[in-house]
Design an enzyme around this catalytic site. Structure first.
Site, PDB file in Angstrom:
ATOM      1  N   ALA A  67       0.880  -1.173   0.000  1.00 41.71           N
ATOM      2  CA  ALA A  67       0.000   0.000   0.000  1.00 41.71           C
ATOM      3  C   ALA A  67       0.915   1.219   0.000  1.00 41.71           C
ATOM      4  O   ALA A  67       2.081   1.133   0.404  1.00 41.71           O
ATOM      5  CB  ALA A  67      -0.869  -0.012   1.246  1.00 41.71           C
ATOM      6  N   GLY A 112       0.562  -4.833   0.959  1.00 43.37           N
ATOM      7  CA  GLY A 112      -0.656  -4.874   0.132  1.00 43.37           C
ATOM      8  C   GLY A 112      -0.429  -5.600  -1.192  1.00 43.37           C
ATOM      9  O   GLY A 112      -1.380  -6.145  -1.769  1.00 43.37           O
ATOM     10  N   GLU A 115      -0.815  -9.145  -0.371  1.00 42.97           N
ATOM     11  CA  GLU A 115      -2.253  -9.392  -0.148  1.00 42.97           C
ATOM     12  C   GLU A 115      -3.019  -9.451  -1.473  1.00 42.97           C
ATOM     13  O   GLU A 115      -3.945 -10.245  -1.622  1.00 42.97           O
ATOM     14  CB  GLU A 115      -2.830  -8.295   0.763  1.00 42.97           C
ATOM     15  CG  GLU A 115      -2.295  -8.402   2.188  1.00 42.97           C
ATOM     16  CD  GLU A 115      -2.643  -7.187   3.025  1.00 42.97           C
ATOM     17  OE1 GLU A 115      -2.166  -6.077   2.700  1.00 42.97           O
ATOM     18  OE2 GLU A 115      -3.395  -7.340   3.999  1.00 42.97           O
ATOM     19  N   GLU A 135       4.549  -5.226   7.336  1.00 41.71           N
ATOM     20  CA  GLU A 135       3.806  -4.168   8.041  1.00 41.71           C
ATOM     21  C   GLU A 135       4.283  -3.972   9.479  1.00 41.71           C
ATOM     22  O   GLU A 135       4.339  -2.840   9.970  1.00 41.71           O
ATOM     23  CB  GLU A 135       2.299  -4.494   8.036  1.00 41.71           C
ATOM     24  CG  GLU A 135       1.609  -4.301   6.689  1.00 41.71           C
ATOM     25  CD  GLU A 135       1.659  -5.533   5.794  1.00 41.71           C
ATOM     26  OE1 GLU A 135       2.474  -6.455   6.046  1.00 41.71           O
ATOM     27  OE2 GLU A 135       0.874  -5.569   4.834  1.00 41.71           O
TER      28      GLU A 135
HETATM   29  N1  COA Z   1       4.636   3.104  -0.694  1.00 45.36           N
HETATM   30  C1  COA Z   1       5.013   4.282  -1.228  1.00 45.36           C
HETATM   31  N2  COA Z   1       6.138   4.418  -1.956  1.00 45.36           N
HETATM   32  C2  COA Z   1       6.895   3.331  -2.128  1.00 45.36           C
HETATM   33  C3  COA Z   1       6.555   2.082  -1.602  1.00 45.36           C
HETATM   34  C4  COA Z   1       5.361   1.992  -0.848  1.00 45.36           C
HETATM   35  N3  COA Z   1       4.938   0.831  -0.336  1.00 45.36           N
HETATM   36  N4  COA Z   1       7.524   1.189  -1.945  1.00 45.36           N
HETATM   37  C5  COA Z   1       8.427   1.868  -2.663  1.00 45.36           C
HETATM   38  N5  COA Z   1       8.047   3.148  -2.788  1.00 45.36           N
HETATM   39  C6  COA Z   1       8.731   4.229  -3.501  1.00 45.36           C
HETATM   40  C7  COA Z   1       9.942   4.728  -2.740  1.00 45.36           C
HETATM   41  O1  COA Z   1       9.564   5.664  -1.757  1.00 45.36           O
HETATM   42  C8  COA Z   1      10.733   5.349  -3.860  1.00 45.36           C
HETATM   43  O2  COA Z   1      10.161   6.588  -4.194  1.00 45.36           O
HETATM   44  P1  COA Z   1      11.105   7.873  -4.467  1.00 45.36           P
HETATM   45  O3  COA Z   1      11.958   7.477  -5.637  1.00 45.36           O
HETATM   46  O4  COA Z   1      10.143   8.972  -4.769  1.00 45.36           O
HETATM   47  O5  COA Z   1      11.913   8.071  -3.230  1.00 45.36           O
HETATM   48  C9  COA Z   1      10.458   4.417  -5.034  1.00 45.36           C
HETATM   49  O6  COA Z   1       9.258   3.740  -4.718  1.00 45.36           O
HETATM   50  C10 COA Z   1      11.544   3.377  -5.260  1.00 45.36           C
HETATM   51  O7  COA Z   1      11.737   2.670  -4.042  1.00 45.36           O
HETATM   52  P2  COA Z   1      13.163   2.505  -3.324  1.00 45.36           P
HETATM   53  O8  COA Z   1      12.911   2.274  -1.872  1.00 45.36           O
HETATM   54  O9  COA Z   1      14.056   3.630  -3.702  1.00 45.36           O
HETATM   55  O10 COA Z   1      13.676   1.171  -4.030  1.00 45.36           O
HETATM   56  P3  COA Z   1      14.721   0.115  -3.447  1.00 45.36           P
HETATM   57  O11 COA Z   1      15.032  -0.806  -4.573  1.00 45.36           O
HETATM   58  O12 COA Z   1      15.828   0.789  -2.751  1.00 45.36           O
HETATM   59  O13 COA Z   1      13.898  -0.709  -2.315  1.00 45.36           O
HETATM   60  C11 COA Z   1      11.991  -1.882  -1.439  1.00 45.36           C
HETATM   61  C12 COA Z   1      12.823  -1.512  -2.687  1.00 45.36           C
HETATM   62  C13 COA Z   1      10.752  -2.628  -1.917  1.00 45.36           C
HETATM   63  C14 COA Z   1      12.821  -2.790  -0.513  1.00 45.36           C
HETATM   64  C15 COA Z   1      11.599  -0.589  -0.675  1.00 45.36           C
HETATM   65  O14 COA Z   1      11.029   0.319  -1.611  1.00 45.36           O
HETATM   66  C16 COA Z   1      10.599  -0.809   0.419  1.00 45.36           C
HETATM   67  O15 COA Z   1      10.949  -1.293   1.475  1.00 45.36           O
HETATM   68  N6  COA Z   1       9.309  -0.442   0.180  1.00 45.36           N
HETATM   69  C17 COA Z   1       8.272  -0.541   1.169  1.00 45.36           C
HETATM   70  C18 COA Z   1       7.827  -1.983   1.328  1.00 45.36           C
HETATM   71  C19 COA Z   1       6.760  -2.085   2.406  1.00 45.36           C
HETATM   72  O16 COA Z   1       7.002  -1.874   3.592  1.00 45.36           O
HETATM   73  N7  COA Z   1       5.540  -2.398   1.981  1.00 45.36           N
HETATM   74  C20 COA Z   1       4.422  -2.555   2.850  1.00 45.36           C
HETATM   75  C21 COA Z   1       3.614  -1.327   2.885  1.00 45.36           C
HETATM   76  S1  COA Z   1       2.159  -1.529   3.892  1.00 45.36           S
END
Ligand code: COA
Length: 261
Positions: A67, A112, A115, A135
């Protein structure tokens, strides 16, 4: 087919491919995306020409990375409850669709995104897919029915471990847990999903819908109630033209020609 801000759709021979299209945010599900998924799955349900659905994510890195955390950050507890209830209803619409839905998981399927994958009927993953319900590490629990679907799909000890640690796991591990039915090389994922979708789209559509209804009840119902529903649905198959065609074709030693009626 309507145009969307966050989704791409492509229809080829009775199969619709839905691509979550926010690659710069790793396809994170924002409010617009959830509303568009809701509207699109209503259209898919009503469109008799569509017989199978593939869901995937845009770009090489992510199916859906969760999400949208930026949106979650701003919610009040009351708003969070509505967001959760709406998200659950969208994913229920996917799970309860009367046509097979295949998740083609092409990278991160987190929060999400996991999910969303759990709400699909069949999941296949690319070797680079990474799954998880992180989460807990954000001070949250899953809100789009992840606690319920994962706890029903996994042995309880594994569900508790994955949800409490928030640890991610790879495609091979997902295959080992039975959460995906196949792992492919990245470039073979969409062809494999397409091949499976073509196979399913050729099955008699009315009977497929009855079968899905029986399967969908299995997780929710006591077995004897489920058996009673199964008997009614079994009987409904006998009202379809395709049942007559399928059994006649067998007896006449020929291939059936289904008309999806
Ligand atoms: N919500 C909002 N934005 C998200 C996102 C999310 N769940 N997951 C990734 N993004 C965004 C990042 O903020 C970033 O945006 P920016 O370029 O404007 O800063 C962009 O997507 C790229 O992500 P980034 O984190 O730079 O990529 P990465 O390869 O370094 O890491 C992940 C990848 C998936 C490990 C990392 O993005 C992450 O941990 N995301 C969240 C995962 C999460 O907790 N999901 C559950 C949410 S309830």
């Amino acid at each position: 087919m309507q145009q969307f801000e966050t989704l791409l759709t492509e229809i080829t021979s009775n199969i619709i491919t839905v691509t979550i299209n926010r690659p710069d945010k790793l396809n994170a599900l924002n409010k617009a995306c959830m509303q568009e998924l809701d509207a699109l799955f209503t259209t898919i349900e009503e469109d008799e020409s569509i017989r199978c659905v593939i869901i995937t994510g845009a770009g090489p890195k992510a199916f859906v990375a969760g999400a949208d955390i930026a949106e979650l950050h701003e919610l009040t507890p009351e708003e969070a409850k509505s967001v959760s209830e709406f998200g659950q209803s969208v994913f229920n619409k996917i799970e309860l669709l009367a046509k097979p839905v295949i998740a083609a998981i092409n990278g991160f399927a987190l929060g999400g995104g996991a999910e969303l994958a759990w709400s699909c009927h069949i999941r296949i993953a690319a070797e680079n897919a990474r799954f998880g319900q992180p989460e807990i590490n954000l001070g949250l629990i899953p809100g789009y029915a992840g606690t319920q679907r994962l706890a029903r799909m996994l042995p309880r000890t594994k569900a508790y471990e994955l949800l409490l640690t928030g640890d991610a796991f790879d495609a091979a591990t997902a295959l080992h847990y039975g959460l995906v039915s196949k792992v492919t090389k990245a470039e073979e994922l969409l062809p494999a999903a397409g091949e499976l979708a073509e196979k399913l789209a050729q099955k008699p559509a009315k009977v497929v819908s009855l079968l899905l209804k029986a399967l969908q009840s299995a997780a929710e119902t006591f077995q004897l109630d489920g058996q009673s529903l199964e008997a009614s649905l079994f009987s409904s198959c006998f009202c379809t033209e395709d049942f007559k065609e399928g059994t006649s074709a067998f007896l006449e030693k020929r291939k059936p020609i289904f008309k999806h009626r």
